[in-house]
Motif scaffolding. Structure first.
Motif, short mmCIF file in Angstrom:
data_model
loop_
_atom_site.label_atom_id
_atom_site.label_comp_id
_atom_site.label_asym_id
_atom_site.label_seq_id
_atom_site.Cartn_x
_atom_site.Cartn_y
_atom_site.Cartn_z
N GLY A 143 0.81 -1.22 0.00
CA GLY A 143 0.00 0.00 0.00
C GLY A 143 0.84 1.26 0.00
N THR A 144 0.44 2.21 0.86
CA THR A 144 1.10 3.52 0.85
C THR A 144 2.34 3.55 1.75
OG1 THR A 144 -0.44 4.18 2.57
CG2 THR A 144 -0.99 4.82 0.32
N ASP A 145 2.71 2.38 2.31
CA ASP A 145 3.89 2.34 3.17
C ASP A 145 5.19 2.31 2.38
OD1 ASP A 145 2.35 2.38 5.41
OD2 ASP A 145 2.21 0.21 5.56
N VAL A 146 5.08 2.16 1.07
CA VAL A 146 6.30 2.05 0.27
C VAL A 146 6.06 2.72 -1.08
CG1 VAL A 146 5.62 -0.20 -0.65
CG2 VAL A 146 8.01 0.42 -0.63
N GLU A 147 7.12 3.36 -1.61
CA GLU A 147 7.03 3.97 -2.93
C GLU A 147 8.17 3.47 -3.79
OE1 GLU A 147 7.00 8.23 -3.05
OE2 GLU A 147 7.09 8.28 -5.25
N LEU A 148 7.85 3.04 -5.00
CA LEU A 148 8.87 2.57 -5.93
C LEU A 148 9.52 3.78 -6.60
CD1 LEU A 148 10.14 0.10 -7.51
CD2 LEU A 148 8.38 0.54 -9.22
N ILE A 149 10.84 3.89 -6.47
CA ILE A 149 11.55 5.02 -7.07
C ILE A 149 11.93 4.69 -8.52
CG2 ILE A 149 13.56 6.54 -6.85
CD1 ILE A 149 11.48 6.75 -4.57
N GLY A 150 12.38 3.51 -8.79
CA GLY A 150 12.76 3.13 -10.14
C GLY A 150 12.82 1.63 -10.25
N PRO A 151 12.97 1.10 -11.46
CA PRO A 151 13.14 1.81 -12.75
C PRO A 151 11.83 2.42 -13.25
CG PRO A 151 13.19 -0.57 -13.07
CD PRO A 151 13.10 -0.37 -11.61
N ASP A 152 11.98 3.37 -14.16
CA ASP A 152 10.83 4.15 -14.62
C ASP A 152 9.77 3.29 -15.31
OD1 ASP A 152 11.95 6.40 -13.61
OD2 ASP A 152 12.77 7.12 -15.52
N ASP A 153 10.21 2.28 -16.07
CA ASP A 153 9.21 1.49 -16.81
C ASP A 153 8.35 0.66 -15.85
OD1 ASP A 153 11.45 -0.06 -16.24
OD2 ASP A 153 11.05 -1.45 -17.87
N VAL A 154 8.95 0.19 -14.75
CA VAL A 154 8.16 -0.57 -13.77
C VAL A 154 7.20 0.38 -13.05
CG1 VAL A 154 8.25 -2.05 -11.74
CG2 VAL A 154 10.01 -2.25 -13.50
N ARG A 155 7.69 1.57 -12.74
CA ARG A 155 6.85 2.59 -12.12
C ARG A 155 5.64 2.90 -13.02
NH1 ARG A 155 7.94 7.11 -8.19
NH2 ARG A 155 6.62 8.68 -9.14
N ALA A 156 5.92 3.00 -14.33
CA ALA A 156 4.84 3.29 -15.28
C ALA A 156 3.84 2.14 -15.33
CB ALA A 156 5.43 3.53 -16.67
N GLN A 157 4.35 0.91 -15.26
CA GLN A 157 3.43 -0.25 -15.26
C GLN A 157 2.55 -0.24 -14.01
OE1 GLN A 157 4.70 -4.34 -16.03
NE2 GLN A 157 6.52 -3.55 -17.02
N LEU A 158 3.15 0.12 -12.89
CA LEU A 158 2.40 0.17 -11.64
C LEU A 158 1.28 1.20 -11.73
CD1 LEU A 158 2.06 -0.62 -8.65
CD2 LEU A 158 3.85 1.00 -8.08
N VAL A 159 1.59 2.35 -12.28
CA VAL A 159 0.60 3.42 -12.41
C VAL A 159 -0.53 2.98 -13.35
CG1 VAL A 159 0.22 5.75 -13.31
CG2 VAL A 159 2.18 5.27 -11.82
N THR A 160 -0.17 2.33 -14.46
CA THR A 160 -1.19 1.84 -15.40
C THR A 160 -2.10 0.85 -14.70
OG1 THR A 160 0.42 2.07 -17.17
CG2 THR A 160 -1.51 0.70 -17.63
N HIS A 161 -1.49 -0.06 -13.95
CA HIS A 161 -2.24 -1.08 -13.21
C HIS A 161 -3.25 -0.41 -12.26
CE1 HIS A 161 -2.33 -5.21 -11.41
NE2 HIS A 161 -2.75 -4.54 -10.37
N LEU A 162 -2.80 0.61 -11.56
CA LEU A 162 -3.67 1.29 -10.60
C LEU A 162 -4.80 2.04 -11.32
CD1 LEU A 162 -0.92 2.55 -8.18
CD2 LEU A 162 -2.83 1.10 -7.53
N ARG A 163 -4.47 2.64 -12.44
CA ARG A 163 -5.50 3.39 -13.17
C ARG A 163 -6.59 2.47 -13.71
NH1 ARG A 163 -1.56 7.64 -16.20
NH2 ARG A 163 -1.61 9.24 -14.58
N GLU A 164 -6.19 1.26 -14.07
CA GLU A 164 -7.19 0.29 -14.55
C GLU A 164 -8.22 0.01 -13.48
OE1 GLU A 164 -4.28 -2.14 -17.64
OE2 GLU A 164 -4.67 -2.92 -15.63
N MET A 165 -7.76 0.05 -12.23
CA MET A 165 -8.70 -0.20 -11.14
C MET A 165 -9.55 1.02 -10.83
SD MET A 165 -6.82 -2.64 -8.46
CE MET A 165 -5.23 -2.17 -9.03
N MET A 166 -8.99 2.20 -11.10
CA MET A 166 -9.76 3.42 -10.87
C MET A 166 -10.86 3.58 -11.91
SD MET A 166 -8.29 4.84 -8.31
CE MET A 166 -9.00 6.46 -8.45
N ASP A 167 -10.61 3.05 -13.10
CA ASP A 167 -11.54 3.24 -14.19
C ASP A 167 -11.78 1.89 -14.89
OD1 ASP A 167 -13.17 4.39 -16.02
OD2 ASP A 167 -11.56 5.11 -17.32
N PRO A 168 -12.44 0.94 -14.19
CA PRO A 168 -12.57 -0.41 -14.74
C PRO A 168 -13.38 -0.42 -16.03
CG PRO A 168 -13.92 -0.16 -12.78
CD PRO A 168 -13.13 1.10 -12.91
N ALA A 169 -13.02 -1.34 -16.91
CA ALA A 169 -13.71 -1.43 -18.21
C ALA A 169 -15.15 -1.86 -18.00
CB ALA A 169 -12.99 -2.42 -19.09
#
Lengths: 38, 324
Positions: free
Chosen positions: A12-38
């Protein structure tokens, strides 16, 4: 990478991924999918 | 375990060993393979019907018992012992390391069953080295060895322990007094089972969630005779959850106690299960992304969205969460 993202999400919010950028981007995409489910 | 399957497994392991130990006594075979001499004789009789296609003389395995000694021939294709699967190897390695680090064997090198000295390290240490070599880099699995080493004497001496524990289901840290009963390895995780004085009931604690442990001087009552492995037993008032998961996310079914499972035409599974808290289920569902849909209750869908929003705020900044 999927396993890493899984751990980060479970920690959860106890940890933040600093890098690598592409993994960070994947994480954000994953989270957005849950915010706006198909 | 299915008795036929157990017998097949025994025979598959026994034949290479018998080839390597010609003339061994039936009783020794029975002892080594945790069976009885009549069962071993039955197994040997069955071997006479096994062999390579053709199944004539020279194709079938020969097993003979003379003067109580066993000799197996015509089974050279069995001479190489079966390999452990990765799962079997890791389970064995974890148990072996835990035994080593618990100190239960002391510092004296253990002798093997035949009484032969297996070297200065003893057979356990050499077995661990072989397993680590066999399993390669994957052998490095983190295990709470320091906790195991501290807990082992507490269990054997019946000492009350003070645990600082991070609960997965409630996401809170508590300090509990526990009367320890046993330590188990279940599905790759170590558990302490015992009577929790705070909960006034039996509880299981995953060792990787124990933040601190103090063994007290207080003697605990003897544990009950039959301690079952830890499993989640749904309580009547535990929330009921219904979700749909894609085939890629169907693994989640192994992590919950299902009450119902159906599949639709697209291959998605509808899972119905109970959970200790909706918060736990929401955090589990976070992992599945768009591979899971919450059908009920709405509160679970809201919780998952709320968790996702909080985490996203870390990465996007607060303004971005309003514009997903």
């Amino acid at each position: 990478v999927e396993e890493l993202i899984g751990w980060l999400l479970e920690l959860g919010t106890d940890v933040e991924l600093i890098g690598p950028d592409d993994v960070r981007a994947q994480l954000v995409t994953h989270l957005r999918e849950m915010m706006d489910p198909a | 375990v299915n008795p036929t399957l157990a017998r097949l497994r025994r025979i598959l392991v026994m034949v290479p060993w018998l080839l390597d130990h010609p003339g061994v006594a039936v009783e020794e075979v029975a002892r080594r393979f945790e069976s009885s001499p009549p069962e071993i004789l039955d197994d040997l009789d069955l071997l006479g019907y096994c062999g390579l296609p053709g199944y004539g003389g020279g194709d079938l395995i020969e097993a003979s018992v003379s003067g109580g000694q066993v000799v197996v021939r015509m089974a050279e294709f069995f001479a190489r012992p079966l390999s452990l699967s990765m799962r079997e190897g890791l389970a064995l390695l974890l148990a072996a390391r835990a035994t080593r680090d618990s100190g239960v064997l002391g510092n004296v090198p253990a002798m093997d069953r035949s009484g032969d000295d297996a070297g200065t390290d003893g057979p356990l240490i050499t077995a661990i080295a072989k397993l680590e070599a066999h399993l390669g880099a994957r052998a490095e699995v983190p295990v709470a060895m320091d906790l195991l080493a501290a807990l082992w004497p507490a269990v054997t001496d019946h000492r009350v322990v003070d645990l600082t524990y991070q609960s997965a289901s409630k996401n809170e840290t508590t300090v509990r007094q526990v009367e320890p009963w046993t330590i188990r390895l279940v599905e790759g995780a170590w558990y302490l089972q015992g009577y929790c004085r705070s909960a006034q009931d039996q509880r299981s604690f995953r060792l990787d969630r124990v933040k601190d442990l103090q063994v007290t001087e207080e003697t605990a009552p003897d544990p009950p005779g039959d301690v079952r492995p830890p499993v989640y037993r749904p309580a009547l008032d535990d929330p009921l959850v219904v979700i749909e998961v894609s085939p890629q996310a169907a693994w989640i079914a192994d992590h919950v106690v299902l009450t119902d499972r159906t599949q639709n035409k697209a291959g998605w599974s509808r899972l119905r299960f109970q959970t200790t808290t909706l918060d736990w289920a929401a955090r589990l569902l976070l992992r599945l992304g768009d591979q899971a849909r919450v059908i009920a209750p709405q509160e679970l869908a809201d919780l998952r969205r709320s968790h996702a929003q909080s985490i996203l705020a870390l990465y996007d900044g607060p303004e971005s969460t309003n514009n997903p």
